[in-house]
Design a protein around this motif. Structure first.
Motif, PDB file in Angstrom:
ATOM      1  N   GLY A  32       0.972  -1.279   0.113  1.00 17.94           N
ATOM      2  CA  GLY A  32       0.093  -0.030   0.066  1.00 17.94           C
ATOM      3  C   GLY A  32       0.785   1.447  -0.233  1.00 17.94           C
ATOM      4  N   SER A  33       0.274   2.367  -0.232  1.00 16.32           N
ATOM      5  CA  SER A  33       0.990   3.523  -0.327  1.00 16.32           C
ATOM      6  C   SER A  33       0.857   4.253   1.229  1.00 16.32           C
ATOM      7  CB  SER A  33       0.336   4.754  -1.033  1.00 16.32           C
ATOM      8  OG  SER A  33      -0.997   5.078  -0.807  1.00 16.32           O
ATOM      9  N   ASN A  34       2.012   5.279   1.414  1.00 16.04           N
ATOM     10  CA  ASN A  34       2.182   5.796   2.739  1.00 16.04           C
ATOM     11  C   ASN A  34       2.504   7.026   2.567  1.00 16.04           C
ATOM     12  OD1 ASN A  34       2.741   6.320   5.539  1.00 16.04           O
ATOM     13  ND2 ASN A  34       4.361   5.340   5.732  1.00 16.04           N
ATOM     14  N   ASP A  35       1.578   7.959   2.277  1.00 15.89           N
ATOM     15  CA  ASP A  35       1.848   9.493   1.910  1.00 15.89           C
ATOM     16  C   ASP A  35       1.857  10.313   3.067  1.00 15.89           C
ATOM     17  OD1 ASP A  35      -0.421   8.896  -0.823  1.00 15.89           O
ATOM     18  OD2 ASP A  35       1.918   8.969  -0.818  1.00 15.89           O
ATOM     19  N   SER A  36       1.400   9.617   4.266  1.00 17.74           N
ATOM     20  CA  SER A  36       1.398  10.655   5.638  1.00 17.74           C
ATOM     21  C   SER A  36       2.409  10.376   6.597  1.00 17.74           C
ATOM     22  CB  SER A  36      -0.183  10.542   5.864  1.00 17.74           C
ATOM     23  OG  SER A  36      -0.128  11.097   7.411  1.00 17.74           O
ATOM     24  N   PRO A  37       2.887  11.192   7.273  1.00 15.99           N
ATOM     25  CA  PRO A  37       3.728  10.663   8.275  1.00 15.99           C
ATOM     26  C   PRO A  37       3.113  10.183   9.409  1.00 15.99           C
ATOM     27  CG  PRO A  37       3.659  13.104   8.248  1.00 15.99           C
ATOM     28  CD  PRO A  37       2.886  12.274   6.893  1.00 15.99           C
ATOM     29  N   LYS A  38       1.546  10.164   9.378  1.00 14.51           N
ATOM     30  CA  LYS A  38       0.982   9.860  10.714  1.00 14.51           C
ATOM     31  C   LYS A  38       0.487   8.340  10.052  1.00 14.51           C
ATOM     32  CE  LYS A  38       1.033  13.230  13.221  1.00 14.51           C
ATOM     33  NZ  LYS A  38       1.702  13.010  14.724  1.00 14.51           N
ATOM     34  N   GLU A  39       0.966   7.729   9.160  1.00 13.05           N
ATOM     35  CA  GLU A  39       0.663   6.202   8.867  1.00 13.05           C
ATOM     36  C   GLU A  39       1.827   5.564   8.479  1.00 13.05           C
ATOM     37  OE1 GLU A  39      -1.304   5.238   4.976  1.00 13.05           O
ATOM     38  OE2 GLU A  39      -2.871   5.643   6.223  1.00 13.05           O
ATOM     39  N   ASP A  63      -4.365  -0.235  17.448  1.00 13.93           N
ATOM     40  CA  ASP A  63      -5.261   0.756  17.895  1.00 13.93           C
ATOM     41  C   ASP A  63      -4.643   1.588  19.080  1.00 13.93           C
ATOM     42  OD1 ASP A  63      -6.769   0.053  15.816  1.00 13.93           O
ATOM     43  OD2 ASP A  63      -8.218  -1.087  17.160  1.00 13.93           O
ATOM     44  N   LYS A  64      -4.141   0.850  20.133  1.00 14.11           N
ATOM     45  CA  LYS A  64      -3.619   1.285  21.341  1.00 14.11           C
ATOM     46  C   LYS A  64      -2.528   2.322  21.040  1.00 14.11           C
ATOM     47  CE  LYS A  64      -2.926  -1.833  24.635  1.00 14.11           C
ATOM     48  NZ  LYS A  64      -2.000  -3.016  25.244  1.00 14.11           N
ATOM     49  N   PHE A  65      -1.565   1.857  19.776  1.00 13.02           N
ATOM     50  CA  PHE A  65      -0.317   2.331  19.402  1.00 13.02           C
ATOM     51  C   PHE A  65      -0.906   3.751  18.819  1.00 13.02           C
ATOM     52  CE2 PHE A  65       2.532   3.756  15.917  1.00 13.02           C
ATOM     53  CZ  PHE A  65       3.666   3.788  16.844  1.00 13.02           C
ATOM     54  N   GLU A  66      -1.925   3.789  17.917  1.00 15.71           N
ATOM     55  CA  GLU A  66      -2.410   4.925  17.384  1.00 15.71           C
ATOM     56  C   GLU A  66      -2.973   6.102  18.570  1.00 15.71           C
ATOM     57  OE1 GLU A  66      -5.602   6.525  13.696  1.00 15.71           O
ATOM     58  OE2 GLU A  66      -5.573   4.117  14.570  1.00 15.71           O
ATOM     59  N   LYS A  67      -3.856   5.563  19.356  1.00 14.27           N
ATOM     60  CA  LYS A  67      -4.210   6.216  20.513  1.00 14.27           C
ATOM     61  C   LYS A  67      -2.975   6.989  21.129  1.00 14.27           C
ATOM     62  CE  LYS A  67      -7.461   6.253  24.381  1.00 14.27           C
ATOM     63  NZ  LYS A  67      -8.582   5.617  25.123  1.00 14.27           N
ATOM     64  N   GLN A  68      -1.948   6.392  21.393  1.00 14.71           N
ATOM     65  CA  GLN A  68      -0.842   6.932  22.104  1.00 14.71           C
ATOM     66  C   GLN A  68      -0.016   7.959  21.244  1.00 14.71           C
ATOM     67  OE1 GLN A  68       1.536   3.872  23.643  1.00 14.71           O
ATOM     68  NE2 GLN A  68      -0.157   2.962  24.765  1.00 14.71           N
ATOM     69  N   THR A  69       0.206   7.577  19.891  1.00 14.49           N
ATOM     70  CA  THR A  69       1.018   8.366  19.003  1.00 14.49           C
ATOM     71  C   THR A  69       0.242   9.204  17.899  1.00 14.49           C
ATOM     72  OG1 THR A  69       1.348   6.554  17.536  1.00 14.49           O
ATOM     73  CG2 THR A  69       2.839   6.811  19.632  1.00 14.49           C
ATOM     74  N   GLY A  70      -0.968   8.828  17.780  1.00 17.93           N
ATOM     75  CA  GLY A  70      -1.726   9.452  16.553  1.00 17.93           C
ATOM     76  C   GLY A  70      -1.158   8.925  15.272  1.00 17.93           C
TER      77      GLY A  70
END
Length: 438
Positions: A32-39, A63-70
């Motif tokens: 997949g692509s990753n154009d965002s530094p938040k992904e 999901d836990k990691f995303e909640k902690q770091t965005g």
């Protein structure tokens, strides 16, 4: 190498079966692509009974990691049959995930591609320091003397699992500690449709793991000190013949096992068709397949004589899964944060409980869950009697070439063709000819 696991993740209890290019431009192979530094994109190895089970284990943690770091992590669980080829394609195309799991035995081969982020002192400091990790696990992260190409995630070791009822029915009071005892035990049991020992004759990685250990016990290695293939030495030939002879000569392995490659020997064990299996971290397998914990026992894998230890008393390879980062990721900071999260003490306890493996992070091993019947032998093995597979650039080719040679020898045995020292040496010579550095 696939093995089988079971455990609880959060409030959900799951029975598991287990079973080593950044996306800036996307991935033709599914990254997949990753154009965002938040992904981030993450290729996880298939550790569970199915890809869906792995997603259920891992997604709450992502999901836990995303909640902690965005930072959102896009997960793909890749089957073992595809994983190495997918990674190799990504290393040459520059298109793949940001973070991925690798079998630890592939570390040096993938390191040689130059595609993986080196874990130098600065990068290790970002995840809490190199000294957090167990030495034996660090020994399977790349070529000695170079910065590791990956970070240990799950550690595993081989052990001998045995069916208590089948032992009792045969009048056997304790598990075999030596190979002579294993053969004698197997012969007592191998009758009336039952067999002493299970094997996976068409599973190339498992073949390698078993003959590597036996070669150590014969005082031999598959590579010379300067990394050249040495597949036809007397010790290596004797090791491979000893393993195949468990079917060909000793007749404690069913001929049908020559075709096994997908945990079928574990299924036979759980069904009471086979009394013993040599496997890595298999306790959860049996629960998944309907066995109760008190129906099986576990002991160190056999040695020629005495007790397991270093050198000729080695009785397991250092098995496990490492976590790597493609160095051309457009989100190296986020990727490093994700590795730090997955190797944190809390996540190490949770994930290794889920997979029935041992945390390669020292602090996480203090959890009582890693000192049970299922894990105590594995911890001791990793600490005292396991050796890392050769950390050479051609290791993945070695697994394929020699693993296939053993597979072909098992096929000979299953079909009644004689397996001799000469025929073993011939197969191994053919395997050595297939290596890049002959």
């Amino acid at each position: 190498m696939r093995s089988i696991r079971a455990a609880a993740v959060g409030a959900v209890t799951l029975s598991l079966v287990l079973a080593a290019t950044a996306c800036g431009g996307g991935s033709s192979s599914g990254g997949g692509s990753n154009d965002s530094p938040k992904e981030l994109t993450y290729w996880a190895s298939n550790q569970g009974a199915s890809i869906e089970v792995d997603k259920k284990v891992l997604q709450p943690e992502l999901d836990k990691f995303e909640k902690q770091t965005g930072i959102k992590v896009k997960l793909e669980v890749v089957p073992w049959s595809d994983l190495l080829n997918r990674i190799l394609t990504a290393t040459t195309s520059g298109q793949g995930p940001d973070v991925l799991n690798i079998g630890n035995t592939w570390s040096a081969s993938l390191q040689a591609t130059g595609a993986l982020l080196p874990w130098d002192a600065k990068n290790f400091e970002k995840i809490g320091g190199k000294d957090r990790f167990v030495d034996s696990a660090l020994g399977s992260t790349g070529v000695e003397g170079q910065d590791p190409a990956a970070v240990p995630l799950y550690s595993m070791a081989y052990a001998l699992y045995y069916n208590k009822q089948m032992f009792a029915d045969a009048g056997i009071t304790k598990p075999p500690a030596t190979w002579d005892e294993l053969v004698a035990t197997g012969k007592k049991i191998s009758k009336d449709g039952k067999w002493g020992l299970g094997a996976e004759g068409s599973n190339l990685s498992n073949n390698i793991h078993q003959v590597f250990v036996l070669a150590k016990q014969h005082g031999a290695d598959f590579f010379t000190a300067d990394g050249k293939p040495d597949f036809t030495s007397d010790g290596v030939v004797a090791a491979v013949k000893q393993y195949v002879d468990l079917m060909a000569k000793d007749k404690v392995i069913a001929p049908g096992n020559a075709e096994y490659a997908q945990n079928q020997s574990l299924s036979d064990f759980a069904k009471g068709k086979t009394a013993m299996v040599l496997w890595q971290t298999a306790s959860a397998t049996f629960k998944t397949m309907g066995m109760k914990d008190d129906e099986w026992g576990v002991a160190p894998a056999p040695v020629p004589s005495g007790t397991p230890g270093a050198g000729k008393a080695t009785n397991s390879m250092v098995a496990g899964i490492n976590m790597a980062v493609f160095k051309n990721s457009d989100n190296l900071d986020g990727a490093t944060k994700f590795v730090k999260f997955m190797t944190s003490d809390a996540e190490q306890k949770l994930l290794n409980k889920a997979y029935g493996s041992i945390p390669p992070v020292k602090a996480a091993q203090s959890d009582p869950a890693f000192n049970t019947q299922a894990t105590a032998v594995l911890r001791e093995t990793l600490a005292t009697s396991a050796a890392a597979l050769p950390q050479v650039p051609d290791e993945s080719q070695f697994e394929t070439a020699v693993g296939t040679a053993v597979k072909e020898l098992f096929a000979d045995a299953a079909n009644g063709r004689e397996v001799t020292t000469e025929s073993v040496k011939e197969k191994l010579a053919k395997a050595q000819q297939q290596m890049p550095n002959k």
